[in-house]
Design a protein around this motif. Structure first.
Motif, PDB file in Angstrom:
ATOM      1  N   ARG A  23       0.811  -1.212   0.000  1.00 46.26           N
ATOM      2  CA  ARG A  23       0.000   0.000   0.000  1.00 46.26           C
ATOM      3  C   ARG A  23       0.850   1.270   0.000  1.00 46.26           C
ATOM      4  NH1 ARG A  23      -4.304   2.444  -1.626  1.00 46.26           N
ATOM      5  NH2 ARG A  23      -5.402   3.634  -0.086  1.00 46.26           N
ATOM      6  N   TYR A  24       2.028   1.195   0.616  1.00 51.12           N
ATOM      7  CA  TYR A  24       2.882   2.378   0.743  1.00 51.12           C
ATOM      8  C   TYR A  24       4.283   2.087   0.225  1.00 51.12           C
ATOM      9  CZ  TYR A  24      -0.791   3.781   3.952  1.00 51.12           C
ATOM     10  OH  TYR A  24      -2.003   4.096   4.506  1.00 51.12           O
ATOM     11  N   LEU A  25       4.843   3.061  -0.454  1.00 53.18           N
ATOM     12  CA  LEU A  25       6.241   3.048  -0.876  1.00 53.18           C
ATOM     13  C   LEU A  25       6.900   4.221  -0.173  1.00 53.18           C
ATOM     14  CD1 LEU A  25       8.598   2.133  -2.738  1.00 53.18           C
ATOM     15  CD2 LEU A  25       7.705   3.749  -4.416  1.00 53.18           C
ATOM     16  N   LEU A  38       8.704  -1.063   0.808  1.00 54.14           N
ATOM     17  CA  LEU A  38       7.285  -1.308   0.569  1.00 54.14           C
ATOM     18  C   LEU A  38       6.625  -1.814   1.845  1.00 54.14           C
ATOM     19  CD1 LEU A  38       7.361  -3.085  -2.904  1.00 54.14           C
ATOM     20  CD2 LEU A  38       6.394  -0.845  -2.390  1.00 54.14           C
ATOM     21  N   PHE A  39       5.437  -1.270   2.130  1.00 55.46           N
ATOM     22  CA  PHE A  39       4.695  -1.630   3.334  1.00 55.46           C
ATOM     23  C   PHE A  39       3.253  -1.981   2.983  1.00 55.46           C
ATOM     24  CE2 PHE A  39       8.062   1.142   4.799  1.00 55.46           C
ATOM     25  CZ  PHE A  39       8.510   0.511   5.953  1.00 55.46           C
ATOM     26  N   LEU A  40       2.689  -2.900   3.760  1.00 60.36           N
ATOM     27  CA  LEU A  40       1.264  -3.191   3.672  1.00 60.36           C
ATOM     28  C   LEU A  40       0.498  -2.062   4.335  1.00 60.36           C
ATOM     29  CD1 LEU A  40       1.256  -6.966   4.715  1.00 60.36           C
ATOM     30  CD2 LEU A  40       1.226  -6.012   2.403  1.00 60.36           C
ATOM     31  N   ASP A  41      -0.826  -2.096   4.255  1.00 62.85           N
ATOM     32  CA  ASP A  41      -1.626  -1.057   4.910  1.00 62.85           C
ATOM     33  C   ASP A  41      -1.498  -1.104   6.431  1.00 62.85           C
ATOM     34  OD1 ASP A  41      -2.978  -3.445   5.124  1.00 62.85           O
ATOM     35  OD2 ASP A  41      -4.913  -2.661   4.486  1.00 62.85           O
ATOM     36  N   THR A  42      -0.993  -2.215   6.968  1.00 60.02           N
ATOM     37  CA  THR A  42      -0.754  -2.343   8.409  1.00 60.02           C
ATOM     38  C   THR A  42       0.623  -1.814   8.815  1.00 60.02           C
ATOM     39  OG1 THR A  42       0.134  -4.565   8.113  1.00 60.02           O
ATOM     40  CG2 THR A  42      -2.232  -4.382   8.581  1.00 60.02           C
ATOM     41  N   ARG A  43       1.365  -1.285   7.868  1.00 64.09           N
ATOM     42  CA  ARG A  43       2.728  -0.771   8.042  1.00 64.09           C
ATOM     43  C   ARG A  43       3.735  -1.888   8.280  1.00 64.09           C
ATOM     44  NH1 ARG A  43      -0.715   2.925   7.510  1.00 64.09           N
ATOM     45  NH2 ARG A  43      -0.223   5.125   7.657  1.00 64.09           N
ATOM     46  N   GLU A  44       3.420  -3.091   7.836  1.00 65.61           N
ATOM     47  CA  GLU A  44       4.355  -4.214   7.884  1.00 65.61           C
ATOM     48  C   GLU A  44       5.196  -4.182   6.614  1.00 65.61           C
ATOM     49  OE1 GLU A  44       4.265  -9.073   7.522  1.00 65.61           O
ATOM     50  OE2 GLU A  44       2.420  -8.009   8.011  1.00 65.61           O
ATOM     51  N   GLN A  45       6.509  -4.197   6.765  1.00 71.24           N
ATOM     52  CA  GLN A  45       7.395  -4.132   5.604  1.00 71.24           C
ATOM     53  C   GLN A  45       7.392  -5.457   4.854  1.00 71.24           C
ATOM     54  OE1 GLN A  45      11.330  -2.476   6.132  1.00 71.24           O
ATOM     55  NE2 GLN A  45      12.113  -3.769   4.517  1.00 71.24           N
ATOM     56  N   VAL A  46       7.275  -5.360   3.512  1.00 75.40           N
ATOM     57  CA  VAL A  46       7.290  -6.562   2.683  1.00 75.40           C
ATOM     58  C   VAL A  46       8.459  -6.588   1.705  1.00 75.40           C
ATOM     59  CG1 VAL A  46       4.836  -7.084   2.897  1.00 75.40           C
ATOM     60  CG2 VAL A  46       5.608  -5.546   1.086  1.00 75.40           C
ATOM     61  N   ASP A  90       9.924  10.471   1.589  1.00 75.36           N
ATOM     62  CA  ASP A  90       8.765  10.630   0.717  1.00 75.36           C
ATOM     63  C   ASP A  90       7.911   9.381   0.838  1.00 75.36           C
ATOM     64  OD1 ASP A  90       9.479  13.132  -0.350  1.00 75.36           O
ATOM     65  OD2 ASP A  90      10.747  12.205  -1.873  1.00 75.36           O
ATOM     66  N   VAL A  91       6.627   9.568   1.125  1.00 72.09           N
ATOM     67  CA  VAL A  91       5.708   8.450   1.283  1.00 72.09           C
ATOM     68  C   VAL A  91       4.694   8.496   0.124  1.00 72.09           C
ATOM     69  CG1 VAL A  91       3.991   7.348   2.761  1.00 72.09           C
ATOM     70  CG2 VAL A  91       5.940   8.553   3.783  1.00 72.09           C
ATOM     71  N   TYR A  92       4.708   7.434  -0.667  1.00 73.34           N
ATOM     72  CA  TYR A  92       3.782   7.300  -1.792  1.00 73.34           C
ATOM     73  C   TYR A  92       2.704   6.311  -1.411  1.00 73.34           C
ATOM     74  CZ  TYR A  92       7.450   9.467  -4.625  1.00 73.34           C
ATOM     75  OH  TYR A  92       8.399  10.318  -5.128  1.00 73.34           O
TER      76      TYR A  92
END
Length: 96
Positions: A23-25, A38-46, A90-92
């Protein structure tokens, strides 16, 4: 003639659950290197990779970043980064 001659028949596909999409870069400096995380919407890094790659550029294309990852929602996810690094990040938000 052997009963094992030839190719095996294809197996039926299995219905497995897919991974959740990122969800987030977050593009952030770390020790002189610019990282893309890269992070999921839970802020877990993938994933984590060099932000100078073509893949990172493709993910960022057409998106406007939010400056800074200082909020409490990022505390655990970015705990290894300094306040200055988090402020300059920067958060995308990626289209899912």
């Amino acid at each position: 003639m052997s009963q094992t001659y030839g190719s095996e028949s294809p197996r039926a596909p299995r219905q497995t659950s897919h991974r959740k999409p990122a969800r987030y870069l977050v593009v952030i400096e770390s020790g002189g290197f610019i990282l893309a995380r890269l992070f999921l919407d839970t802020r877990e890094q993938v994933a984590e990779f060099d932000a100078a790659t073509e893949e990172a550029a493709q993910m960022m294309a057409g998106l406007s970043p939010t400056k800074g990852a200082e909020g409490p929602e990022w505390d655990k996810a970015l705990e290894g980064h300094s306040v200055a690094e988090r402020r300059a990040a920067d958060v995308y938000t990626l289209d899912v």
